[in-house]
Design a protein around this motif. Sequence first.
Motif, PDB file in Angstrom:
ATOM      1  N   LYS A  43     -13.931  -9.869  -8.522  1.00  0.00           N
ATOM      2  CA  LYS A  43     -13.729  -8.837  -7.468  1.00  0.00           C
ATOM      3  C   LYS A  43     -12.823  -9.507  -6.338  1.00  0.00           C
ATOM      4  O   LYS A  43     -11.772  -9.003  -5.971  1.00  0.00           O
ATOM      5  CB  LYS A  43     -14.999  -8.365  -6.864  1.00  0.00           C
ATOM      6  CG  LYS A  43     -15.789  -7.604  -7.668  1.00  0.00           C
ATOM      7  CD  LYS A  43     -16.845  -6.867  -7.011  1.00  0.00           C
ATOM      8  CE  LYS A  43     -17.705  -6.239  -7.799  1.00  0.00           C
ATOM      9  NZ  LYS A  43     -19.060  -5.446  -7.234  1.00  0.00           N
ATOM     10  N   MET A  44     -13.268 -10.798  -5.826  1.00  0.00           N
ATOM     11  CA  MET A  44     -12.536 -11.604  -5.012  1.00  0.00           C
ATOM     12  C   MET A  44     -11.196 -11.796  -5.710  1.00  0.00           C
ATOM     13  O   MET A  44     -10.152 -11.682  -4.743  1.00  0.00           O
ATOM     14  CB  MET A  44     -13.234 -13.118  -4.552  1.00  0.00           C
ATOM     15  CG  MET A  44     -12.165 -13.551  -3.665  1.00  0.00           C
ATOM     16  SD  MET A  44     -12.305 -12.820  -1.759  1.00  0.00           S
ATOM     17  CE  MET A  44     -13.692 -13.300  -1.010  1.00  0.00           C
ATOM     18  N   GLU A  45     -10.854 -12.224  -6.706  1.00  0.00           N
ATOM     19  CA  GLU A  45      -9.644 -12.654  -6.971  1.00  0.00           C
ATOM     20  C   GLU A  45      -8.786 -11.460  -7.440  1.00  0.00           C
ATOM     21  O   GLU A  45      -7.405 -11.501  -6.974  1.00  0.00           O
ATOM     22  CB  GLU A  45      -9.639 -13.182  -8.615  1.00  0.00           C
ATOM     23  CG  GLU A  45     -10.344 -14.631  -8.462  1.00  0.00           C
ATOM     24  CD  GLU A  45     -10.612 -15.330  -9.819  1.00  0.00           C
ATOM     25  OE1 GLU A  45     -10.723 -14.694 -10.894  1.00  0.00           O
ATOM     26  OE2 GLU A  45     -10.967 -16.399 -10.040  1.00  0.00           O
ATOM     27  N   ALA A  46      -9.323 -10.108  -7.747  1.00  0.00           N
ATOM     28  CA  ALA A  46      -8.383  -9.020  -7.803  1.00  0.00           C
ATOM     29  C   ALA A  46      -8.012  -8.390  -6.498  1.00  0.00           C
ATOM     30  O   ALA A  46      -7.041  -8.083  -6.102  1.00  0.00           O
ATOM     31  CB  ALA A  46      -9.415  -7.920  -8.320  1.00  0.00           C
ATOM     32  N   VAL A  47      -8.963  -8.709  -5.196  1.00  0.00           N
ATOM     33  CA  VAL A  47      -8.514  -8.224  -4.117  1.00  0.00           C
ATOM     34  C   VAL A  47      -7.500  -9.195  -3.376  1.00  0.00           C
ATOM     35  O   VAL A  47      -6.401  -8.848  -2.806  1.00  0.00           O
ATOM     36  CB  VAL A  47      -9.959  -8.486  -2.944  1.00  0.00           C
ATOM     37  CG1 VAL A  47      -9.391  -8.438  -1.569  1.00  0.00           C
ATOM     38  CG2 VAL A  47     -10.838  -7.239  -3.457  1.00  0.00           C
ATOM     39  N   ILE A  48      -7.517 -10.510  -3.804  1.00  0.00           N
ATOM     40  CA  ILE A  48      -6.659 -11.299  -3.210  1.00  0.00           C
ATOM     41  C   ILE A  48      -5.103 -11.202  -3.873  1.00  0.00           C
ATOM     42  O   ILE A  48      -4.042 -11.103  -3.422  1.00  0.00           O
ATOM     43  CB  ILE A  48      -6.928 -12.757  -3.558  1.00  0.00           C
ATOM     44  CG1 ILE A  48      -8.115 -13.328  -2.440  1.00  0.00           C
ATOM     45  CG2 ILE A  48      -5.850 -13.853  -3.155  1.00  0.00           C
ATOM     46  CD1 ILE A  48      -8.867 -14.612  -3.073  1.00  0.00           C
ATOM     47  N   ALA A  49      -5.285 -10.994  -5.280  1.00  0.00           N
ATOM     48  CA  ALA A  49      -3.922 -10.712  -6.031  1.00  0.00           C
ATOM     49  C   ALA A  49      -3.350  -9.261  -5.324  1.00  0.00           C
ATOM     50  O   ALA A  49      -2.285  -9.327  -5.409  1.00  0.00           O
ATOM     51  CB  ALA A  49      -4.345 -10.465  -7.290  1.00  0.00           C
ATOM     52  N   LYS A  50      -4.044  -8.235  -5.112  1.00  0.00           N
ATOM     53  CA  LYS A  50      -3.736  -7.087  -4.463  1.00  0.00           C
ATOM     54  C   LYS A  50      -2.866  -7.527  -3.005  1.00  0.00           C
ATOM     55  O   LYS A  50      -1.924  -6.600  -2.712  1.00  0.00           O
ATOM     56  CB  LYS A  50      -4.654  -5.923  -4.405  1.00  0.00           C
ATOM     57  CG  LYS A  50      -4.189  -4.669  -3.937  1.00  0.00           C
ATOM     58  CD  LYS A  50      -5.351  -3.426  -4.283  1.00  0.00           C
ATOM     59  CE  LYS A  50      -4.880  -2.284  -3.880  1.00  0.00           C
ATOM     60  NZ  LYS A  50      -5.707  -0.996  -4.150  1.00  0.00           N
ATOM     61  N   ALA A  51      -3.589  -8.001  -2.264  1.00  0.00           N
ATOM     62  CA  ALA A  51      -3.185  -8.568  -0.971  1.00  0.00           C
ATOM     63  C   ALA A  51      -1.994  -9.336  -1.012  1.00  0.00           C
ATOM     64  O   ALA A  51      -0.810  -9.077  -0.205  1.00  0.00           O
ATOM     65  CB  ALA A  51      -4.270  -9.339  -0.167  1.00  0.00           C
ATOM     66  N   LYS A  52      -1.594  -9.835  -1.891  1.00  0.00           N
ATOM     67  CA  LYS A  52      -0.351 -10.906  -2.367  1.00  0.00           C
ATOM     68  C   LYS A  52       0.683 -10.022  -2.720  1.00  0.00           C
ATOM     69  O   LYS A  52       1.972 -10.222  -2.313  1.00  0.00           O
ATOM     70  CB  LYS A  52      -0.504 -12.009  -3.257  1.00  0.00           C
ATOM     71  CG  LYS A  52      -1.495 -13.112  -3.111  1.00  0.00           C
ATOM     72  CD  LYS A  52      -1.499 -14.058  -4.114  1.00  0.00           C
ATOM     73  CE  LYS A  52      -2.404 -15.181  -4.074  1.00  0.00           C
ATOM     74  NZ  LYS A  52      -2.420 -16.233  -5.236  1.00  0.00           N
TER      75      LYS A  52
END
Length: 623
Positions: A241-250
Amino acid sequence: MKGGGGGGKRRWRVLVIGVLVLIILSTLVPLAFLLGLHNGFHSPGFVTVQPSSPFDRINATKHSQRDLSVRVDEVLHRINPVLPKKSDVKVGSRVMNGTSKTDSKKRGLPVSPAVVVKPSPANKTKTKAVTSYKGVQGKTSNASYKGIVNADETQRTCQLKYGSYCLWREENKEPLKDAKVKHMKDLLFVARAYYPSIAKMPSQSKLTRDMKQNIQEFERILSEGSADADLPPQVDKKFQKMEAVIAKAKSFPVDCNNVDKKLRQILDLTEDEASFHMKQSVFLYQLAVQTMPKSLHCLSMRLTVEYFKSAPVEVDDSDKFSDPSLLHFVIISDNILASSVVINSTALHARESKNFVFHVVTDEQNYFAMKQWFIRNPCKQAAIQVLNIEKLELGNSDMMKKLSLPAEFRVSFTSGDNLGSQGNRTYYLSLFSQSHYLIPKIFHKLKKVVVLDHDVVVQRDLSPLWEVDMEGKVNGAVKSCSVRLGQLKSLKRGSFDTNACLWMSGLNVIDLERWRELGVSETYLKFFKQMSGGGGASREAIALQATLLTFQDKVYGLDDKWAVSGLGYDYYLNTQRIKNAATLHYNGNMKPWLELGIPQYKNYWRKHLNREDRFLSDCNVNP
């Protein structure tokens, strides 16, 4: 009327000219783009980037998603801890007893015995680094190669500063127990770096809530545990979940200054934490090296108590102790097990052990324990005498009647070359202590003795050493031409032959008659007092220089096969040379009776230890 008609014609001409200009421009502009002339124009959306720190500060107003992602990945790559891999230190043998052609060009740095040691990776490290770079060239940027170079440089710096601890750390590296925790911290920092920029976007309220929720969840988990075993079972889903959120923020434009600030905080915290743990580990390593293990202290106390309880009957070999026709060995030690191994291994390989006489010089604290041990564990037909140096009658001697073991000095060589320079290596030098200069007075009736350090194992008969013609020299020792006097910076220039090879203690044939004739002990004392007058140098550094000056031109070089040294710090000695050597010298910090000892060399020492003695099991002695 005429004026009005003229004005109409002029207006008509202006319109015609304007139409013609528009037609021409509509034709030329497409042609210009088709011919590629637009590449010469600069886009107003970017500002030139000027790097001003380890992180590139990007002062731009607009960025493409791909460019931003690449830059962030580069920053994250740079802050990853660069640690030397175990494969990088698997190098070939560095034999101290060999001769190096380039040694005379290098400069040495003598360090006091309190500092720790081992050689840095050389040519094989260079080959592996280049091979690794070529193997990943198609997948990574030049930063990957820089990481390999930095890893090698980090290893060199570690060895020059902390010595053998660095190699011990690599050889005894255990799997991380907090790998997931560290990964969580990294993700948390990255999420915190992007969160302020995402929160300012009204259209991304859902992403803002998701990031905040994940950040709070990670903070809660990290506050409850510090190891992977403490993490909840569903932690892998939280990672996703955290990696997906970070990828979207990038994927959104962000405030690069804020990201830069947060990533700098990661770098500072990581460096501080790494420095703290390194210093703590080195301190604990030094503590383990320089203090007596609890089991050996227990053994000494139990033997002392047993000596006074049992009133043992000693074998009367006093007539042998001063008989110059026999072969006499001197061991200066406060370690019962180490002395026992030296004597057992020497007597085991002797053709006639009845001609061997061993003199163990120790201190008052270990005197009775040492006597009790050798009464309980006699060694074939050899005679063993234990002496308390603090109770000896030595006349008007200015030497301190206090036991001092051979001093060991770490000598590190640096070079300005690139990867894997042969000049980047570390050695341990073992030299006489002040107690050695009392030997001629303690054994005033003897003519020649062989002095063995207590970290030595004997593999051949040493009787032929008494037949060596020393050509008028005082001290017969194996010389190490890998280290020359001119390479030691602390030595005063002009006092030494800078090209002379260094000699080592461990195995030394001493002509006591020649020693007394030349007044070697008095010469050493004179040099020691002169150098102690000023300068603020340590006692060990003064003793090193005084000893080298005293024995200059008085050392006879024995054949290299008599001794191989380095078993206390060098993981990569040639196995065949070890098997062929008459004696093995465990100089260095990793002594064979310590848990820190190098595993592949321990068996040479352990097989000469009498493990059937009940006191060893009572004190849990398991070297």
